[in-house]
Design a protein around this motif. Structure first.
Motif, mmCIF file in Angstrom:
data_model
loop_
_atom_site.group_PDB
_atom_site.id
_atom_site.type_symbol
_atom_site.label_atom_id
_atom_site.label_comp_id
_atom_site.label_asym_id
_atom_site.label_seq_id
_atom_site.Cartn_x
_atom_site.Cartn_y
_atom_site.Cartn_z
ATOM 1 N N ASP B 50 44.836 37.072 27.129
ATOM 2 C CA ASP B 50 44.286 35.725 27.054
ATOM 3 C C ASP B 50 43.003 35.790 26.228
ATOM 4 O O ASP B 50 41.953 36.152 26.727
ATOM 5 C CB ASP B 50 44.006 35.171 28.456
ATOM 6 N N THR B 68 30.161 44.601 31.649
ATOM 7 C CA THR B 68 31.337 44.209 32.445
ATOM 8 C C THR B 68 32.378 45.323 32.434
ATOM 9 O O THR B 68 32.943 45.677 33.473
ATOM 10 C CB THR B 68 31.964 42.923 31.848
ATOM 11 N N LEU B 111 38.502 42.817 26.874
ATOM 12 C CA LEU B 111 37.867 41.655 27.482
ATOM 13 C C LEU B 111 38.022 40.433 26.591
ATOM 14 O O LEU B 111 38.074 40.553 25.363
ATOM 15 C CB LEU B 111 36.373 41.920 27.699
ATOM 16 N N ASN B 112 38.077 39.275 27.249
ATOM 17 C CA ASN B 112 37.965 38.042 26.499
ATOM 18 C C ASN B 112 36.491 37.905 26.102
ATOM 19 O O ASN B 112 35.610 37.893 26.960
ATOM 20 C CB ASN B 112 38.413 36.859 27.367
ATOM 21 N N THR B 115 34.801 34.670 27.790
ATOM 22 C CA THR B 115 34.705 34.503 29.245
ATOM 23 C C THR B 115 34.360 35.812 29.936
ATOM 24 O O THR B 115 33.932 35.817 31.088
ATOM 25 C CB THR B 115 36.046 34.012 29.825
ATOM 26 N N ALA B 117 36.547 37.778 30.839
ATOM 27 C CA ALA B 117 37.680 38.094 31.702
ATOM 28 C C ALA B 117 38.369 39.362 31.204
ATOM 29 O O ALA B 117 38.589 39.532 30.018
ATOM 30 C CB ALA B 117 38.670 36.937 31.722
ATOM 31 N N SER B 118 38.695 40.221 32.161
ATOM 32 C CA SER B 118 39.303 41.495 31.815
ATOM 33 C C SER B 118 40.798 41.332 31.620
ATOM 34 O O SER B 118 41.464 40.602 32.321
ATOM 35 C CB SER B 118 39.032 42.506 32.921
ATOM 36 N N GLN B 119 41.310 42.003 30.607
ATOM 37 C CA GLN B 119 42.734 41.946 30.307
ATOM 38 C C GLN B 119 43.329 43.297 30.689
ATOM 39 O O GLN B 119 42.763 44.324 30.375
ATOM 40 C CB GLN B 119 42.952 41.734 28.804
#
Lengths: 56, 380
Positions: B50, B68, B111-112, B115, B117-119
């Motif tokens: 994503d 992160t 990562l995104n 955001t 957010a971890s992929q």
């Protein structure tokens, strides 16, 4: 140029132009690429179709 | 051409082709599917990155993203941040054990960039395309396997060139594209081999050569690191230390400022193979399909945050990076992928028909017959 080499050289030049053009840009360059590379494959297909056993 | 040199070329064509034929068929079958790896991954639901973001949104600072990633594995250290020109919303962060300079024993975190957010990246061998890629690249035999495939690739290149040389004399009295299916197996296969082979020769040569270059990439990159990179680093090894360490965002700003209008390709942390013990390497690329394969390097002092030297990458690194698109066929949309697949099938046909021509060679049958008779004779 003798008859043996005229078609292979023409196909090689088209392949070369086809391979190179899409790396140079988008749009028209992509169309040149697709057209150039489609010709050698089309020649293979046509020759195969025309001389397939049982035809003509 | 003299009969002797023609015989020599035919020998070269026969043996280079025969030696690489089995590997070539594996490469054709796996390559045929790998051409569509994005599509296959999408179908199988294994490609779920994503990387979405809204236009105009600012990406998170690299420091935040690296932190992160680091939290996922505090025992490891961040060593490398990579950027993907095709996935502007993704950041690939490599973490590895302290002291490790290479890319062994660590892990990638995706990562995104907007955001954080971890992929989840599946292990390559857990996916179909990952399995096929491994088979394609190194036959599941690691570095040695990869070198083997590279040598097979070089043999294939020699096979295409020698094939072209022997094509001329063979076709002297034959029309281009003649296919004598009504004749015996050997003649039918020879005609098909000659037509398909000569029509797709340039493609096969380019894909073979770029494949071999990619196979040897560890050697090519290693050579660059041990020569130009090493001397670049050595020129600044004795500079006095400032004592502070600057953040990766400041390093990125300093590095990109040295190359106006270029995009970040990757940043190597001090202690990584691509950097020195006290410098970051900020590597940038251009925007276009062509120039994104031409990299430049800025060596940034980790303590002062200043660019100490910039360098262009040598021609062989550019050749290596340019080999990618010309091997994968991923630079001209879906129509080019389809053409690539069709060329791969034709190359497979050329391989098989060439093999049949060799199997059905007239002399061998006579020799085999004589040997058989000879054995019987001894027994009797």
């Amino acid at each position: 140029m003798s008859g043996v080499w005229s078609m292979p050289v023409a196909l090689a030049v088209l392949s070369f132009i086809g391979l190179a053009s899409a790396i140079l840009g988008d749009g028209i360059w992509h169309w040149v690429c697709w057209a150039g590379l489609a010709v050698p494959l089309a020649v293979c297909a046509l020759k195969l179709w025309a001389q397939w056993p049982g035809r003509a | 051409m003299t009969p002797a040199s023609l015989r020599a070329w035919r020998w070269v064509h026969r043996w280079t082709s025969l030696v690489c034929s089995v590997n070539l068929l594996i490469l054709c079958v796996t390559g045929l599917i790998l051409v569509f790896h994005h599509e296959v991954e999408h179908l199988m639901g294994t490609e779920e990155l994503d990387t979405s973001f809204t236009e105009g949104q600012a990406p998170l600072p690299l420091e935040t993203l690296v932190a992160t990633a680091h939290r996922q594995d505090p025992a490891l250290e961040p060593k490398f941040v990579s950027f993907d020109p095709e996935e502007r919303g993704a950041r690939y962060i490599y973490l590895s054990p302290p002291g490790a300079r290479d890319f062994e024993g660590g892990r990638w975190v995706v990562l995104n960039a907007y955001t954080g957010a971890s992929q989840i990246l599946k292990q390559p061998t857990e996916t179909l395309t990952g399995f096929l890629l491994k088979l394609h690249v190194d036959l599941f035999a690691g570095f040695a396997g990869q070198m083997f495939v590279g040598v097979m690739g070089l043999l294939f290149v020699v096979s295409t060139v020698s094939g072209l040389v022997v094509y001329g004399p063979f076709m002297k009295k034959l029309a281009f594209g003649i296919l004598r299916f009504g004749r015996n197996t050997r003649i039918a296969n020879t005609d098909l081999h000659n037509l398909f082979g000569v029509a797709t020769l340039v493609w096969a040569f380019v894909v073979g050569l770029t494949g071999a270059i990619l196979s040897f990439s560890p050697l090519i990159v290693g050579y660059w690191q041990n020569t130009e990179m090493a001397s670049l680093i050595a020129r600044h090894a004795a500079e006095p230390r400032a004592g502070t360490v600057v953040g990766v965002d400041e390093v990125a700003r300093a590095g990109t400022a040295a190359f106006p209008g270029m995009d970040l390709a990757f940043i190597a942390y001090p202690g990584n193979d691509y950097a020195s013990d006290r410098h970051y390497s900020v590597v940038v690329r251009g925007h276009t399909e062509l120039t994104q394969r031409i990299l430049s390097v800025a060596l940034v002092d980790a303590e002062s945050g200043k660019v100490v030297e910039t360098a262009e990458t040598p021609w062989y690194i550019t050749a290596l990076l340019l080999s990618g698109p010309f091997h994968f066929g991923d630079y001209g949309g879906l129509p080019l992928q389809i053409l690539w697949a069709l060329f791969t099938i034709v190359t497979g046909v050329v391989t098989v028909t060439g093999f049949v021509v060799w199997l059905k060679r007239p002399r061998a049958r006579a020799v085999a017959g004589m040997t058989a008779r000879g054995t019987q004779g001894t027994r009797a």
